[in-house]
Design a protein around this motif. Structure first.
Motif, short mmCIF file in Angstrom:
data_model
loop_
_atom_site.label_atom_id
_atom_site.label_comp_id
_atom_site.label_asym_id
_atom_site.label_seq_id
_atom_site.Cartn_x
_atom_site.Cartn_y
_atom_site.Cartn_z
N MET A 1 3.21 7.62 -5.60
CA MET A 1 3.09 6.18 -5.60
C MET A 1 4.38 5.51 -6.03
N ALA A 2 5.37 6.28 -6.41
CA ALA A 2 6.61 5.69 -6.88
C ALA A 2 7.35 4.96 -5.77
N ASN A 3 7.25 5.47 -4.54
CA ASN A 3 7.94 4.85 -3.41
C ASN A 3 6.97 3.94 -2.67
N LEU A 4 6.82 2.74 -3.18
CA LEU A 4 5.88 1.78 -2.61
C LEU A 4 6.57 0.97 -1.54
N HIS A 5 6.13 1.16 -0.30
CA HIS A 5 6.66 0.37 0.80
C HIS A 5 5.49 0.02 1.72
N LEU A 6 4.83 -1.09 1.44
CA LEU A 6 3.67 -1.49 2.20
C LEU A 6 4.03 -2.35 3.41
N ASN A 7 5.25 -2.89 3.42
CA ASN A 7 5.71 -3.73 4.52
C ASN A 7 4.80 -4.95 4.71
N MET A 21 -2.97 -1.78 3.27
CA MET A 21 -3.46 -1.19 2.02
C MET A 21 -4.21 0.12 2.31
N ILE A 22 -5.01 0.12 3.37
CA ILE A 22 -5.74 1.34 3.74
C ILE A 22 -4.75 2.44 4.08
N ARG A 23 -3.71 2.13 4.85
CA ARG A 23 -2.71 3.15 5.19
C ARG A 23 -2.03 3.69 3.94
N HIS A 24 -1.73 2.80 2.99
CA HIS A 24 -1.07 3.25 1.76
C HIS A 24 -1.95 4.22 0.98
N PHE A 25 -3.24 3.92 0.91
CA PHE A 25 -4.16 4.72 0.11
C PHE A 25 -4.82 5.84 0.93
N GLN A 81 -2.06 -3.48 -8.01
CA GLN A 81 -1.87 -4.89 -8.33
C GLN A 81 -1.91 -5.73 -7.06
N LEU A 82 -1.24 -5.25 -6.00
CA LEU A 82 -1.24 -5.97 -4.74
C LEU A 82 -2.64 -6.00 -4.12
N LEU A 83 -3.36 -4.89 -4.21
CA LEU A 83 -4.72 -4.85 -3.69
C LEU A 83 -5.60 -5.87 -4.41
#
Length: 109
Positions: A1-7, A21-25, A81-83
């Motif tokens: 999770m350190a490399n957060l790039h949700l675009n 968010m679904i793709r990230h998780f 936090q973003l979610l």
């Protein structure tokens, strides 16, 4: 999770933010990851999408999702936090303008 790039970009729709968010998780195959924190985020993001797909989301289910997401935002990284902020923003759109101000602090504290 350190490399957060949700675009996530200004102007993204709620549905686009939810999909990101679904793709990230999720794993590369779209499944829930083995990591329990990411798996919980996967479940929360899918629950949000399910609520958004209903014509008239049940406020109690939305509030339950907020209660599920809220504790993670303090210790589980920026994506949580973003979610939380995204679900909270969407939650506020479900209320009529007269009731938003009265309930904003209690729902999105």
């Amino acid at each position: 999770m350190a490399n957060l790039h949700l675009n996530i970009q200004p102007g993204d729709s709620t549905e686009e933010v939810c999909a990101k968010m679904i793709r990230h998780f999720s794993t590369d195959t779209g499944e829930a990851p083995a990591d329990p924190v990411l798996a919980a985020g996967h479940r929360a993001a899918h629950a949000w999408r399910a609520l958004m797909s209903t014509v008239d989301p049940d406020p109690e289910k939305v509030d339950a999702l907020m209660r599920y997401v809220a504790p993670h935002r303090a210790h589980s990284g920026m994506a949580w936090q973003l979610l939380y902020l995204a679900v909270c923003s969407w939650r506020l759109t479900l209320r009529t303008p007269a009731t938003v101000a009265a309930h904003a602090d209690e729902v999105c504290a």
